[in-house]
Scaffold this motif. Structure first.
Motif, PDB file in Angstrom:
ATOM      1  N   VAL A   1      70.011  53.376  25.247  1.00 15.54           N
ATOM      2  CA  VAL A   1      68.566  53.201  25.421  1.00 15.54           C
ATOM      3  C   VAL A   1      67.857  53.306  24.076  1.00 15.54           C
ATOM      4  O   VAL A   1      66.966  52.511  23.765  1.00 15.54           O
ATOM      5  N   TYR A   2      68.254  54.258  23.235  1.00 13.24           N
ATOM      6  CA  TYR A   2      67.652  54.410  21.909  1.00 13.24           C
ATOM      7  C   TYR A   2      67.886  53.151  21.064  1.00 13.24           C
ATOM      8  O   TYR A   2      66.980  52.663  20.397  1.00 13.24           O
ATOM      9  N   THR A   3      69.093  52.614  21.107  1.00 13.56           N
ATOM     10  CA  THR A   3      69.406  51.407  20.344  1.00 13.56           C
ATOM     11  C   THR A   3      68.598  50.224  20.845  1.00 13.56           C
ATOM     12  O   THR A   3      68.093  49.421  20.047  1.00 13.56           O
ATOM     13  N   MET A   4      68.446  50.117  22.163  1.00 16.27           N
ATOM     14  CA  MET A   4      67.675  49.009  22.718  1.00 16.27           C
ATOM     15  C   MET A   4      66.203  49.116  22.319  1.00 16.27           C
ATOM     16  O   MET A   4      65.570  48.120  21.956  1.00 16.27           O
ATOM     17  N   VAL A   5      65.656  50.315  22.351  1.00 15.93           N
ATOM     18  CA  VAL A   5      64.255  50.506  21.974  1.00 15.93           C
ATOM     19  C   VAL A   5      64.061  50.206  20.490  1.00 15.93           C
ATOM     20  O   VAL A   5      63.100  49.542  20.097  1.00 15.93           O
ATOM     21  N   GLN A   6      64.983  50.659  19.650  1.00 17.32           N
ATOM     22  CA  GLN A   6      64.868  50.406  18.203  1.00 17.32           C
ATOM     23  C   GLN A   6      65.019  48.921  17.896  1.00 17.32           C
ATOM     24  O   GLN A   6      64.354  48.396  17.002  1.00 17.32           O
TER      25      GLN A   6
ATOM     26  N   ALA B   1      78.603  60.745  29.780  1.00 18.03           N
ATOM     27  CA  ALA B   1      77.974  59.535  30.309  1.00 18.03           C
ATOM     28  C   ALA B   1      76.488  59.489  29.979  1.00 18.03           C
ATOM     29  O   ALA B   1      75.963  58.443  29.571  1.00 18.03           O
ATOM     30  N   VAL B   2      75.790  60.612  30.131  1.00 19.30           N
ATOM     31  CA  VAL B   2      74.354  60.656  29.813  1.00 19.30           C
ATOM     32  C   VAL B   2      74.136  60.472  28.308  1.00 19.30           C
ATOM     33  O   VAL B   2      73.179  59.822  27.888  1.00 19.30           O
ATOM     34  N   SER B   3      75.028  61.008  27.484  1.00 21.84           N
ATOM     35  CA  SER B   3      74.914  60.823  26.035  1.00 21.84           C
ATOM     36  C   SER B   3      75.060  59.356  25.656  1.00 21.84           C
ATOM     37  O   SER B   3      74.288  58.834  24.837  1.00 21.84           O
ATOM     38  N   PHE B   4      76.047  58.667  26.236  1.00 22.58           N
ATOM     39  CA  PHE B   4      76.203  57.239  25.973  1.00 22.58           C
ATOM     40  C   PHE B   4      74.988  56.446  26.448  1.00 22.58           C
ATOM     41  O   PHE B   4      74.541  55.528  25.768  1.00 22.58           O
ATOM     42  N   LEU B   5      74.449  56.799  27.600  1.00 25.83           N
ATOM     43  CA  LEU B   5      73.261  56.123  28.100  1.00 25.83           C
ATOM     44  C   LEU B   5      72.080  56.338  27.156  1.00 25.83           C
ATOM     45  O   LEU B   5      71.321  55.406  26.871  1.00 25.83           O
ATOM     46  N   ALA B   6      71.918  57.552  26.641  1.00 27.84           N
ATOM     47  CA  ALA B   6      70.824  57.838  25.718  1.00 27.84           C
ATOM     48  C   ALA B   6      70.973  57.031  24.432  1.00 27.84           C
ATOM     49  O   ALA B   6      69.976  56.496  23.906  1.00 27.84           O
TER      50      ALA B   6
END
Length: 180
Positions: free
Chosen positions: A110-115, A102-107
């Motif tokens: 978040v990375y995709t949203m920031v990029q 779950a934390v991996s999917f969240l990361a």
């Protein structure tokens, strides 16, 4: 009012999805899946994707969910008892593994949203500069309907025939016959 409805649809979708994965009763899980799909369709309306919302209701709620209900009704009772008694935990994985996933999917999200916000693609900036932005008053369903029933009629009909063949094949496979 729109903000309240958006958050209501979001809470219902996420809450129903969490309850869905924790249910042991398959029938109740299917009905919670029904609620999740309708809530996601409501969220599509807020994203100005009215065609996707209608397709969500017609295809997934009207087709896939009904197919899953039929598969449940036609399935073997002993198999269902084995499936329901198989796990006694919230997830079949140990808690630390489920938390890691779950934390991996969240990361990744978040990375995709920031990029996506940092480096906007050129086609988005070009369409914004040209004024080709979808507004709430635009009627995209009419344009998609015209294209679907003129230019893409053959692929649409081929997909519908393939789905009907899959449904007939699934019904034939689940039919009980006396073996000689």
């Amino acid at each position: 009012m729109e903000t309240l409805l958006f958050y209501l649809f979001s809470v219902v979708a996420v809450g129903s999805a969490i309850l869905l994965v924790s249910m042991k009763n398959i029938v109740r899980a299917l009905f919670l899946f029904f609620v999740v799909l309708f809530s996601v369709a409501g969220l599509y309306v807020f994203a100005l994707a009215d065609f996707v919302a209608i397709t969500q209701i017609l295809v997934y709620v009207g087709g896939v969910l009904v197919l899953m209900l039929f598969a449940f009704m036609l399935s073997n009772k002993e198999l269902l008892n084995q499936l329901q008694n198989g796990t006694s935990h919230f997830f079949a994985l140990p808690v630390w593994q489920a938390l890691f996933i779950a934390v991996s999917f969240l990361a990744v999200l978040v990375y995709t949203m920031v990029q996506a916000t940092a480096y906007e693609p050129e086609w988005i900036t070009a369409s914004r500069d040209a004024g080709a932005i979808i507004r709430p008053t635009d009627n995209t369903v009419q344009h998609l309907g015209v294209h679907l029933m003129t230019h893409y009629l053959l692929p649409f009909e081929v997909v519908s025939v393939l789905l009907m063949m899959a449904l007939i094949g699934a019904a034939h496979l689940t039919r009980k016959e006396d073996r000689i």
